[in-house]
Each structure stands twice: as C-alpha cells, then as structure tokens.
Design a protein around this motif. Sequence first.
Motif, PDB file in Angstrom:
ATOM      1  N   GLN A 164       0.892  -1.132  -0.125  1.00 47.83           N
ATOM      2  CA  GLN A 164      -0.062  -0.038  -0.062  1.00 47.83           C
ATOM      3  C   GLN A 164       0.913   1.241  -0.066  1.00 47.83           C
ATOM      4  O   GLN A 164       0.563   2.284  -0.456  1.00 47.83           O
ATOM      5  CB  GLN A 164      -0.937   0.084   1.173  1.00 47.83           C
ATOM      6  CG  GLN A 164      -2.089  -1.075   1.204  1.00 47.83           C
ATOM      7  CD  GLN A 164      -2.911  -1.220   2.371  1.00 47.83           C
ATOM      8  OE1 GLN A 164      -2.343  -0.881   3.377  1.00 47.83           O
ATOM      9  NE2 GLN A 164      -3.946  -1.629   2.082  1.00 47.83           N
ATOM     10  N   GLU A 165       2.076   0.944   0.620  1.00 52.90           N
ATOM     11  CA  GLU A 165       2.798   2.318   0.784  1.00 52.90           C
ATOM     12  C   GLU A 165       3.830   2.497  -0.415  1.00 52.90           C
ATOM     13  O   GLU A 165       3.860   3.708  -0.884  1.00 52.90           O
ATOM     14  CB  GLU A 165       3.871   2.253   2.129  1.00 52.90           C
ATOM     15  CG  GLU A 165       4.655   3.361   2.178  1.00 52.90           C
ATOM     16  CD  GLU A 165       5.425   3.145   3.420  1.00 52.90           C
ATOM     17  OE1 GLU A 165       6.271   4.110   3.590  1.00 52.90           O
ATOM     18  OE2 GLU A 165       5.509   2.288   4.390  1.00 52.90           O
ATOM     19  N   HIS A 166       4.170   1.421  -1.274  1.00 51.64           N
ATOM     20  CA  HIS A 166       5.343   1.648  -2.120  1.00 51.64           C
ATOM     21  C   HIS A 166       5.025   1.191  -3.215  1.00 51.64           C
ATOM     22  O   HIS A 166       5.564   1.420  -4.404  1.00 51.64           O
ATOM     23  CB  HIS A 166       6.751   0.737  -1.377  1.00 51.64           C
ATOM     24  CG  HIS A 166       7.239   1.347  -0.331  1.00 51.64           C
ATOM     25  ND1 HIS A 166       7.988   2.482  -0.227  1.00 51.64           N
ATOM     26  CD2 HIS A 166       7.098   0.799   0.923  1.00 51.64           C
ATOM     27  CE1 HIS A 166       8.253   2.658   0.916  1.00 51.64           C
ATOM     28  NE2 HIS A 166       7.816   1.543   1.856  1.00 51.64           N
ATOM     29  N   SER A 167       4.072   0.114  -3.639  1.00 54.90           N
ATOM     30  CA  SER A 167       3.566  -0.307  -4.953  1.00 54.90           C
ATOM     31  C   SER A 167       3.321   0.780  -5.944  1.00 54.90           C
ATOM     32  O   SER A 167       2.382   1.544  -5.578  1.00 54.90           O
ATOM     33  CB  SER A 167       2.847  -1.502  -4.693  1.00 54.90           C
ATOM     34  OG  SER A 167       2.602  -2.241  -6.149  1.00 54.90           O
ATOM     35  N   THR A 168       3.601   0.647  -7.277  1.00 60.57           N
ATOM     36  CA  THR A 168       3.146   1.479  -8.077  1.00 60.57           C
ATOM     37  C   THR A 168       2.021   1.069  -8.884  1.00 60.57           C
ATOM     38  O   THR A 168       1.829   1.518 -10.106  1.00 60.57           O
ATOM     39  CB  THR A 168       4.589   1.903  -9.159  1.00 60.57           C
ATOM     40  OG1 THR A 168       5.146   0.917  -9.695  1.00 60.57           O
ATOM     41  CG2 THR A 168       5.347   2.650  -8.100  1.00 60.57           C
ATOM     42  N   GLY A 169       2.002  -0.396  -8.711  1.00 62.90           N
ATOM     43  CA  GLY A 169       1.029  -1.042  -9.679  1.00 62.90           C
ATOM     44  C   GLY A 169      -0.467  -0.734  -9.192  1.00 62.90           C
ATOM     45  O   GLY A 169      -0.751  -0.247  -7.912  1.00 62.90           O
ATOM     46  N   PRO A 170      -1.368  -1.165  -9.992  1.00 62.10           N
ATOM     47  CA  PRO A 170      -2.829  -0.918  -9.535  1.00 62.10           C
ATOM     48  C   PRO A 170      -3.398  -1.693  -8.267  1.00 62.10           C
ATOM     49  O   PRO A 170      -4.326  -1.216  -7.878  1.00 62.10           O
ATOM     50  CB  PRO A 170      -3.631  -1.215 -10.903  1.00 62.10           C
ATOM     51  CG  PRO A 170      -2.658  -2.180 -11.618  1.00 62.10           C
ATOM     52  CD  PRO A 170      -1.181  -1.858 -11.371  1.00 62.10           C
ATOM     53  N   SER A 171      -2.718  -2.844  -7.988  1.00 61.85           N
ATOM     54  CA  SER A 171      -3.088  -3.551  -6.885  1.00 61.85           C
ATOM     55  C   SER A 171      -2.604  -3.067  -5.555  1.00 61.85           C
ATOM     56  O   SER A 171      -2.748  -3.731  -4.610  1.00 61.85           O
ATOM     57  CB  SER A 171      -2.654  -5.039  -7.115  1.00 61.85           C
ATOM     58  OG  SER A 171      -1.126  -5.014  -7.308  1.00 61.85           O
ATOM     59  N   GLY A 172      -1.701  -2.364  -5.523  1.00 65.19           N
ATOM     60  CA  GLY A 172      -1.026  -1.523  -4.389  1.00 65.19           C
ATOM     61  C   GLY A 172      -2.012  -1.172  -3.312  1.00 65.19           C
ATOM     62  O   GLY A 172      -1.836  -1.619  -2.277  1.00 65.19           O
ATOM     63  N   PRO A 173      -3.210  -0.390  -3.607  1.00 64.30           N
ATOM     64  CA  PRO A 173      -4.097   0.057  -2.515  1.00 64.30           C
ATOM     65  C   PRO A 173      -4.943  -0.964  -1.924  1.00 64.30           C
ATOM     66  O   PRO A 173      -5.271  -1.050  -0.756  1.00 64.30           O
ATOM     67  CB  PRO A 173      -5.103   0.888  -3.223  1.00 64.30           C
ATOM     68  CG  PRO A 173      -4.321   1.421  -4.582  1.00 64.30           C
ATOM     69  CD  PRO A 173      -3.277   0.368  -5.102  1.00 64.30           C
ATOM     70  N   ASN A 174      -4.933  -2.400  -2.675  1.00 58.69           N
ATOM     71  CA  ASN A 174      -5.373  -3.404  -2.095  1.00 58.69           C
ATOM     72  C   ASN A 174      -4.399  -4.546  -1.668  1.00 58.69           C
ATOM     73  O   ASN A 174      -4.402  -5.565  -1.556  1.00 58.69           O
ATOM     74  CB  ASN A 174      -6.133  -4.174  -3.255  1.00 58.69           C
ATOM     75  CG  ASN A 174      -7.245  -5.308  -2.795  1.00 58.69           C
ATOM     76  OD1 ASN A 174      -7.801  -5.221  -1.725  1.00 58.69           O
ATOM     77  ND2 ASN A 174      -7.255  -6.447  -3.477  1.00 58.69           N
ATOM     78  N   GLY A 175      -3.215  -3.813  -1.162  1.00 62.98           N
ATOM     79  CA  GLY A 175      -2.450  -4.640  -0.588  1.00 62.98           C
ATOM     80  C   GLY A 175      -1.395  -5.394  -1.345  1.00 62.98           C
ATOM     81  O   GLY A 175      -0.749  -6.602  -1.017  1.00 62.98           O
ATOM     82  N   GLY A 176      -1.431  -5.241  -2.742  1.00 60.35           N
ATOM     83  CA  GLY A 176      -0.724  -6.018  -3.705  1.00 60.35           C
ATOM     84  C   GLY A 176      -1.621  -7.342  -4.349  1.00 60.35           C
ATOM     85  O   GLY A 176      -1.083  -8.119  -4.621  1.00 60.35           O
ATOM     86  N   GLN A 177      -2.791  -7.490  -3.720  1.00 62.96           N
ATOM     87  CA  GLN A 177      -3.345  -8.796  -4.104  1.00 62.96           C
ATOM     88  C   GLN A 177      -3.678  -8.823  -5.356  1.00 62.96           C
ATOM     89  O   GLN A 177      -4.408  -8.098  -5.881  1.00 62.96           O
ATOM     90  CB  GLN A 177      -4.633  -8.767  -3.105  1.00 62.96           C
ATOM     91  CG  GLN A 177      -5.520 -10.208  -3.186  1.00 62.96           C
ATOM     92  CD  GLN A 177      -4.892 -11.363  -3.028  1.00 62.96           C
ATOM     93  OE1 GLN A 177      -4.648 -12.058  -3.967  1.00 62.96           O
ATOM     94  NE2 GLN A 177      -4.582 -11.691  -1.700  1.00 62.96           N
ATOM     95  N   LEU A 178      -3.482  -9.958  -5.926  1.00 64.17           N
ATOM     96  CA  LEU A 178      -3.623 -10.301  -7.522  1.00 64.17           C
ATOM     97  C   LEU A 178      -4.940 -11.315  -7.620  1.00 64.17           C
ATOM     98  O   LEU A 178      -5.148 -11.504  -8.635  1.00 64.17           O
ATOM     99  CB  LEU A 178      -2.350 -10.911  -7.992  1.00 64.17           C
ATOM    100  CG  LEU A 178      -1.288  -9.951  -8.376  1.00 64.17           C
ATOM    101  CD1 LEU A 178      -0.049 -10.576  -8.776  1.00 64.17           C
ATOM    102  CD2 LEU A 178      -1.624  -8.632  -8.843  1.00 64.17           C
ATOM    103  N   GLY A 179      -5.293 -12.210  -6.721  1.00 63.03           N
ATOM    104  CA  GLY A 179      -6.327 -12.872  -6.670  1.00 63.03           C
ATOM    105  C   GLY A 179      -5.635 -14.111  -7.258  1.00 63.03           C
ATOM    106  O   GLY A 179      -4.701 -14.312  -7.387  1.00 63.03           O
ATOM    107  N   TRP A 180      -6.645 -14.968  -7.930  1.00 59.84           N
ATOM    108  CA  TRP A 180      -6.372 -16.403  -8.385  1.00 59.84           C
ATOM    109  C   TRP A 180      -6.195 -16.292  -9.638  1.00 59.84           C
ATOM    110  O   TRP A 180      -6.758 -15.628 -10.511  1.00 59.84           O
ATOM    111  CB  TRP A 180      -7.619 -17.304  -7.992  1.00 59.84           C
ATOM    112  CG  TRP A 180      -7.729 -17.671  -6.500  1.00 59.84           C
ATOM    113  CD1 TRP A 180      -8.596 -17.231  -5.606  1.00 59.84           C
ATOM    114  CD2 TRP A 180      -6.951 -18.713  -5.766  1.00 59.84           C
ATOM    115  NE1 TRP A 180      -8.532 -17.663  -4.466  1.00 59.84           N
ATOM    116  CE2 TRP A 180      -7.421 -18.502  -4.370  1.00 59.84           C
ATOM    117  CE3 TRP A 180      -5.889 -19.449  -5.978  1.00 59.84           C
ATOM    118  CZ2 TRP A 180      -7.138 -19.485  -3.447  1.00 59.84           C
ATOM    119  CZ3 TRP A 180      -5.517 -20.246  -4.974  1.00 59.84           C
ATOM    120  CH2 TRP A 180      -6.095 -20.251  -3.576  1.00 59.84           C
TER     121      TRP A 180
END
Length: 277
Positions: A164-180
């Motif tokens: 949430q703090e560092h990721s520049t990807g769209p999943s950052g606000p979701n804790g980096g979670q990519l799902g299945w």
Amino acid sequence: MTKHFLAGAALSALLITPAVAQDAGTVLATVNGQDITLGHVIAATAALPEQYQALPNDMLLQGILEQLIQQEVVASMARDELSGAMRIGLENEERAYIAAMALDAVAMADIPAEELQAEYDAQYGNVEPVTEYNASHILVETEEEAQALIEELEGGADFAALAQEHSTGPSGPNGGQLGWFTAGMMVPPFEEAVFALEVGEVSPPVQTRFGWHVVILNDTRDQAAPALEEVQDQLIEGLRQARVDSYLEEMSAAAAIERPEMELDPALIRDLGLLDN
C-alpha cells in the motif's frame, strides 16, 4: 406487427362468443370471404416479442384479431395484383418459415439424460485438475528498491502494508493482492517466480517489462473440472447445434441439388428492377 398492436387493442371492442367446440379452425372473422381463425391468432401470439407476451389474454385476443382483420383488408385487395417482387418475397418467406420450423423441431427434441452425460464425459471426463495460484506483489522501479523491501519483510514488516505504501501497480491500494490465476495469465518471468515459491515464501526481485516485483505466494488450490450442473446449459446448446448440423448434412446429401454452370455478375443481386421483369 407490433407497431400498431396496442392501437388495435384499444380500437377493438370485439367480444368472442364461446362456441360449443373451439379449435384452431374456429372462425373469428371473415374479411372479403377470407376466414381468420383462432389458429391464426395463436400463431401470431406466439410470434410476438417477449415484452408483449405478458399482456392480458383478452387484450392480446382483441388486439391481434383486429390487426389480422386490418391486414386482410389490405391483403385481399392486393393479393390478385402481386408484383414480381412481392411474389418472390412470399416464396422466400415461406421457404424460411418452413425450414425454421423443421430445424426447430430437430433441435428442440428431448435430450436423454444419458446423451447429456456422455457429452459431459467426452468433454470433461479426462480433464486434469489445474493448479490455481493466489499471490500478492509490490511493484517498484528499481532492483534496489525491491531488495530493500525484501529486507524489511525479513525483518517482520507486513507485506500488505508495504504494498500500500510503495507499490506503483494498480493492486497496491489492495495490499498487492492479485487474486487467483492459472498458468498463462501472467507474464512469463512473473509466473516462473510464483511457480517456484512455497506458500508464504517471498521471491527475490523479479524483473518484467512493468518494473521490479517482490512477490509472495499466498495459497494454491486445484481447479477441478466443472460439475455437470454448471455446464449443462452449454452442453445442451452444443448438442442441439450438433443435431441441426447433422440433419442439414444428411438432408443435403439426400437432396437433388443442381447448380447450372454460368457466369453471373455479383452486382445483379442488388438490382431490384429485375424482380418485376
């Protein structure tokens, strides 16, 4: 047909007196010697768009009968003076209607449970379970940034909080979670890193065209073949289409089809003037 349907219903005040025996041949009106029967009304009702099917039966009866009467008033005057275009159009309509009804009867015949089961077994009986992966990642611009995050994780930092703090990807606000996801859904370097991990393990820095990733494998599971109930509708649709294809192939093989050899200008198919020659 539907354009004037409701208007016809409002205009008509016709009441049908019940007969002792009513069937498709029951005459509801006669226009210039041409009978309009209950069968005509039934067929017209069945052909109505879905939004009209919910109308009350008395409104449907009055509206459709009135429309059929109006159509016959016009048709009876024009029937003896059909243009070439009208006659050819009627031939096409008759051909299309008969063919559609015949194919519908073939397609919609009951499908035995054993036939459905056999189709399911043929399509899914030998399907091997597919492994699904659930992962999270932190996307940064440089390898150094990725390595620094790994060191924080080794020191006990929370992966989701770092994402949430560092990721520049769209999943950052979701804790980096990519799902299945399964094989083939992610870019190759990322997938290779995920597949090499044990559940709960964090990867070394992984480079893709998007940047540098720190990846954690959250969980894995086997994706089994779907149950029959889940795919029943699409299996039935496929079986019905296969029936139609087989029927068409069989009928075509048995038919006497002749195609005269000739040179035909394709542009002629747009020449409406030929219809009345």
